[in-house]
Design an enzyme around this catalytic site. Structure first.
Site, PDB file in Angstrom:
ATOM      1  CG  HIS A   1      -1.006  -6.068   5.185  1.00 25.65           C
ATOM      2  ND1 HIS A   1      -1.187  -5.411   6.382  1.00 25.65           N
ATOM      3  CD2 HIS A   1      -2.101  -5.766   4.438  1.00 25.65           C
ATOM      4  CE1 HIS A   1      -2.330  -4.720   6.360  1.00 25.65           C
ATOM      5  NE2 HIS A   1      -2.906  -4.928   5.178  1.00 25.65           N
TER       6      HIS A   1
ATOM      7  CG  ASN B   1      -6.393  -5.358  11.732  1.00 32.72           C
ATOM      8  OD1 ASN B   1      -5.661  -5.035  12.673  1.00 32.72           O
ATOM      9  ND2 ASN B   1      -5.929  -5.728  10.553  1.00 32.72           N
TER      10      ASN B   1
ATOM     11  CG  ASN C   1      -3.478  -7.356   7.933  1.00 32.73           C
ATOM     12  OD1 ASN C   1      -3.691  -6.802   9.011  1.00 32.73           O
ATOM     13  ND2 ASN C   1      -4.202  -7.092   6.845  1.00 32.73           N
ATOM     14  CD  GLU C   2      -7.723  -6.999   7.936  1.00 31.29           C
ATOM     15  OE1 GLU C   2      -7.925  -6.989   6.716  1.00 31.29           O
ATOM     16  OE2 GLU C   2      -8.033  -6.048   8.675  1.00 31.29           O
TER      17      GLU C   2
ATOM     18  NE  ARG D   1      -0.230  -4.705  11.792  1.00 27.37           N
ATOM     19  CZ  ARG D   1      -1.279  -4.835  10.988  1.00 27.37           C
ATOM     20  NH1 ARG D   1      -2.249  -3.947  11.006  1.00 27.37           N
ATOM     21  NH2 ARG D   1      -1.391  -5.863  10.188  1.00 27.37           N
TER      22      ARG D   1
ATOM     23  CD1 TRP E   1      -6.221   1.940   7.363  1.00 31.41           C
ATOM     24  CD2 TRP E   1      -4.401   0.714   7.848  1.00 31.41           C
ATOM     25  NE1 TRP E   1      -5.647   1.566   6.185  1.00 31.41           N
ATOM     26  CE2 TRP E   1      -4.537   0.825   6.443  1.00 31.41           C
ATOM     27  CE3 TRP E   1      -3.314   0.004   8.383  1.00 31.41           C
ATOM     28  CZ2 TRP E   1      -3.618   0.226   5.574  1.00 31.41           C
ATOM     29  CZ3 TRP E   1      -2.431  -0.591   7.522  1.00 31.41           C
ATOM     30  CH2 TRP E   1      -2.586  -0.477   6.130  1.00 31.41           C
TER      31      TRP E   1
ATOM     32  CD  GLU F   1      -5.268  -2.769   9.466  1.00 25.25           C
ATOM     33  OE1 GLU F   1      -6.383  -2.565   8.935  1.00 25.25           O
ATOM     34  OE2 GLU F   1      -4.386  -3.453   8.925  1.00 25.25           O
TER      35      GLU F   1
ATOM     36  CE1 TYR G   1      -9.860  -1.800   9.666  1.00 26.41           C
ATOM     37  CE2 TYR G   1     -10.007   0.563   9.294  1.00 26.41           C
ATOM     38  CZ  TYR G   1      -9.278  -0.608   9.296  1.00 26.41           C
ATOM     39  OH  TYR G   1      -7.954  -0.573   8.945  1.00 26.41           O
TER      40      TYR G   1
ATOM     41  CD  GLN H   1      -2.999  -1.080   2.239  1.00 26.46           C
ATOM     42  OE1 GLN H   1      -2.745  -1.714   3.255  1.00 26.46           O
ATOM     43  NE2 GLN H   1      -4.104  -0.363   2.116  1.00 26.46           N
TER      44      GLN H   1
ATOM     45  CD  GLU I   1      -8.467   0.948   1.512  1.00 23.50           C
ATOM     46  OE1 GLU I   1      -7.430   1.010   2.180  1.00 23.50           O
ATOM     47  OE2 GLU I   1      -9.322   0.074   1.687  1.00 23.50           O
ATOM     48  CD1 TRP I   2      -6.375  -2.817   0.902  1.00 23.10           C
ATOM     49  CD2 TRP I   2      -4.873  -3.782  -0.442  1.00 23.10           C
ATOM     50  NE1 TRP I   2      -5.276  -3.156   1.667  1.00 23.10           N
ATOM     51  CE2 TRP I   2      -4.348  -3.745   0.874  1.00 23.10           C
ATOM     52  CE3 TRP I   2      -4.087  -4.359  -1.451  1.00 23.10           C
ATOM     53  CZ2 TRP I   2      -3.081  -4.243   1.192  1.00 23.10           C
ATOM     54  CZ3 TRP I   2      -2.839  -4.861  -1.124  1.00 23.10           C
ATOM     55  CH2 TRP I   2      -2.359  -4.789   0.173  1.00 23.10           C
TER      56      TRP I   2
HETATM   57  C1  GBH Z   1      -8.028  -3.394   6.508  1.00 21.64           C
HETATM   58  O1  GBH Z   1      -8.947  -4.451   6.481  1.00 21.64           O
HETATM   59  C2  GBH Z   1      -6.733  -3.765   5.820  1.00 21.64           C
HETATM   60  O2  GBH Z   1      -5.903  -4.514   6.686  1.00 21.64           O
HETATM   61  C3  GBH Z   1      -5.984  -2.558   5.314  1.00 21.64           C
HETATM   62  O3  GBH Z   1      -4.930  -2.981   4.479  1.00 21.64           O
HETATM   63  C4  GBH Z   1      -6.933  -1.637   4.580  1.00 21.64           C
HETATM   64  O4  GBH Z   1      -6.283  -0.523   4.041  1.00 21.64           O
HETATM   65  C5  GBH Z   1      -8.015  -1.211   5.551  1.00 21.64           C
HETATM   66  O5  GBH Z   1      -8.709  -2.338   5.950  1.00 21.64           O
HETATM   67  C6  GBH Z   1      -9.056  -0.282   4.943  1.00 21.64           C
HETATM   68  O6  GBH Z   1      -9.817  -0.947   3.976  1.00 21.64           O
HETATM   69  O7  GBH Z   1     -16.637  -4.747   0.769  1.00 21.64           O
HETATM   70  O8  GBH Z   1     -18.486  -5.724   1.957  1.00 21.64           O
HETATM   71  O9  GBH Z   1     -16.785  -7.145   0.992  1.00 21.64           O
HETATM   72  C7  GBH Z   1     -10.169  -4.172   7.123  1.00 21.64           C
HETATM   73  C8  GBH Z   1     -11.124  -5.332   7.085  1.00 21.64           C
HETATM   74  C9  GBH Z   1     -12.638  -6.614   5.832  1.00 21.64           C
HETATM   75  C10 GBH Z   1     -12.660  -4.273   5.606  1.00 21.64           C
HETATM   76  C11 GBH Z   1     -13.414  -6.740   4.557  1.00 21.64           C
HETATM   77  C12 GBH Z   1     -13.408  -4.393   4.310  1.00 21.64           C
HETATM   78  C13 GBH Z   1     -14.829  -5.705   2.970  1.00 21.64           C
HETATM   79  C14 GBH Z   1     -16.296  -5.795   3.124  1.00 21.64           C
HETATM   80  N1  GBH Z   1     -11.833  -5.405   5.830  1.00 21.64           N
HETATM   81  N2  GBH Z   1     -14.214  -5.589   4.281  1.00 21.64           N
HETATM   82  S1  GBH Z   1     -17.100  -5.861   1.590  1.00 21.64           S
END
Ligand code: GBH
Length: 495
Positions: free
Chosen positions: A129, A316, A173-174, A84, A433, A387, A318, A26, A440-441
């Site tokens: 990651h 992690n 990570n996750e 981290r 985070w 996170e 959110y 990232q 952002e993926w």
């Molecule tokens: C984190 O994951 C990552 O570790 C980090 O790299 C990333 O930048 C950050 O989130 C912000 O996105 O779209 O309904 O399928 C967080 C956990 C789990 C959050 C899956 C997004 C997708 C739900 N993530 N989720 S959906």
């Protein structure tokens, strides 16, 4: 005395750890610099497959491959005790295996680690990651159990080269995101779409790979290096939509077991998947015409090996979802799926404030409820929040004045404090985070989580502190919430 949902003024424990985080793909860029091999995110982005917004790539990102000294300065400004970050496997082993060691890649992280330690910031290193070397994906990636030994070799060189200075390690990570988004729905690299089969296979391999790396550290490195190692797992809190409906209550619990229990139950409890998950996937599989469960089986030897492979609980988190009990009437004939296996529907309460991500609503009490759930479920572990944060999209006019982000951190961190002080949850660390806006993926550069703004149109990728960075700095300096604190301006605005 304060009512339970009132703002809580008070301090964090004296040795509480404040941190911020990034990951290699990232932020680094330098995708083919100094001997780095190609990884699955390079491949995924370079295929311009429409799964990454704006056809963005991490080729340059924040160019932390060159700008890492600035990153250290930013961390010093914040006053965090930990940073981290993750290591790019293909920068160390270009073809994924120990056949070739890329010394330039080794040196990159070694220099960063030295600079952090000189600044009195402890490196908190994630081994994986999401950026698997492409050569290993060509063997099937996490669907192939030979990855367990390759991951172990990669972990060994990291312990050997950095373990004298790095005392905090995370294996994965996750794994949930890798399994579901990488092998289930295919929205992330490697983009495999197998929502009811490969998803579980990939998860299974990662649990075993985690356990092996843990044992390697424990058996070979711990005595001399004296560090700690664990895994970081993600989940949203799952709140029953109708709390007086027992079916919804059961569905909320089931979803937590399917999301974080999928990985945590084996590692933190008994070496195996949660019973409810085994039952659900098995009965769905049989109804769908399989002669065995799509969820792989851990042998007794596997279970003994996996159980207890943690030194702390990496979390992690959110957001929160409202969960309803729901059984799809076409379940037996639909494409088998991890989502369908859970018999639930998820939604947001419309009153929960939105963010730059459709999946992320601001629900501050959810983090407290989740911390309590983890305490009860996993025997009161030491929890490191690795996170937590919130995003915006295209909010150019308010890029630096990110009052909604300040509001988010203020309320979430306050709920972490309540979990510690009122509920006696053993939370040891909090990590924001992210340190800076980055790749952002699937959302490319359209969605921003940073405490620092990064100008992606400038080849130098200059960084500027947002209001949230200044607020976080003050929060860390105070180690909590003082009633008459002057520096931290709280604006209850939302995005
Ligand atoms: C984190 O994951 C990552 O570790 C980090 O790299 C990333 O930048 C950050 O989130 C912000 O996105 O779209 O309904 O399928 C967080 C956990 C789990 C959050 C899956 C997004 C997708 C739900 N993530 N989720 S959906």
């Amino acid at each position: 005395t304060q009512s339970d949902d009132e703002f809580y003024y008070g301090d964090f424990p004296e040795d509480f750890i404040w941190s911020s985080a990034t990951s290699s793909y990232q932020i680094e860029g330098g995708w083919n610099a100094s001997g780095k091999g190609v990884n699955i995110w390079d491949t995924f982005c370079h295929s311009y497959n429409g799964k990454v917004e704006g056809n963005a790539t991490g080729d340059i990102a924040c160019d932390s491959f060159n700008n890492w000294r600035q990153d250290v300065e930013m961390l010093k400004f914040l006053g965090v005790q930990f940073y981290r970050f993750s290591i790019s496997w293909a920068r160390i082993f270009p073809d994924g295996t120990n056949a070739t060691i890329n010394e330039a890649g080794i040196k990159y992280y070694s220099d960063l680690i030295d600079a952090l330690i000189a600044a009195n910031i402890k490196p908190f290193v994630t081994l994986y990651h999401w950026d698997l070397p492409q050569t290993l994906q060509d063997f099937g990636g996490w669907e192939n159990e030979t990855m367990i030994e390759y991951f172990n070799q990669y972990a060994i060189i990291c312990f050997q080269r950095y373990g004298d200075r790095v005392k905090h390690w995370l294996t994965f990570n996750e794994p949930w995101v890798v399994a579901w988004q990488g092998y289930g729905e295919g929205s992330f690299a490697p983009g495999i779409v197998s929502p009811g089969v490969a998803v579980y296979k990939a998860g299974h391999t990662m649990i075993k790979a985690h356990a092996k790396a843990y044992h390697t550290y424990n058996d070979t490195f711990r005595a001399s290096q004296k560090g700690v190692i664990s895994i970081t797992l993600n989940t949203d809190f799952k709140s029953p939509k109708n709390t007086s409906n027992p079916l919804d209550v059961a569905a909320g619990e089931r979803c937590l077991q399917f999301s974080i229990g999928w990985f945590a139950h084996a590692i933190f409890k008994n070496g195996d998947y949660p019973e409810i998950m085994k039952e659900q996937v098995r009965s769905k599989s049989l109804a769908q015409g399989y002669n065995a469960s799509r969820l792989p089986v851990f042998t007794e030897a596997d279970q003994a090996y996996i159980k207890g492979t943690h030194d702390f609980f990496g979390l992690n988190t959110y957001t929160t979802q409202a969960v309803e009990h729901y059984v799809d009437p076409n379940s037996a004939t639909n494409t088998p799926s991890y989502m369908d296996d859970q018999d639930r529907k998820e939604s947001f309460d419309p009153s929960w404030p939105t963010s730059g991500a459709s999946w992320l609503r601001m629900v501050p009490w959810g983090i407290r409820r989740l911390l309590n759930w983890l305490k009860n479920e996993y025997n009161d572990p030491e929890i490191f929040i690795t996170e937590n944060g919130i995003s915006d999209r295209n909010a150019t006019s308010v890029l630096l004045q990110d009052s909604w982000r300040v509001n988010f951190y203020n309320q979430y961190i306050n709920n972490v404090l309540k979990a510690i002080r009122k509920d006696n949850v053993n939370v040891r660390a909090y990590t924001a985070w992210s340190l800076m806006d980055n790749f952002e993926w699937g959302r490319g550069y359209e969605e921003h989580y940073g405490l620092y703004y990064v100008d992606m149109s400038d080849p130098k990728r200059p960084r500027t502190a947002k209001d949230s960075a200044k607020w976080y700095k003050k929060m860390i300096a105070d180690n909590g919430f003082k009633k008459n604190s002057s520096g931290a301006k709280i604006n209850t605005g939302t995005l």
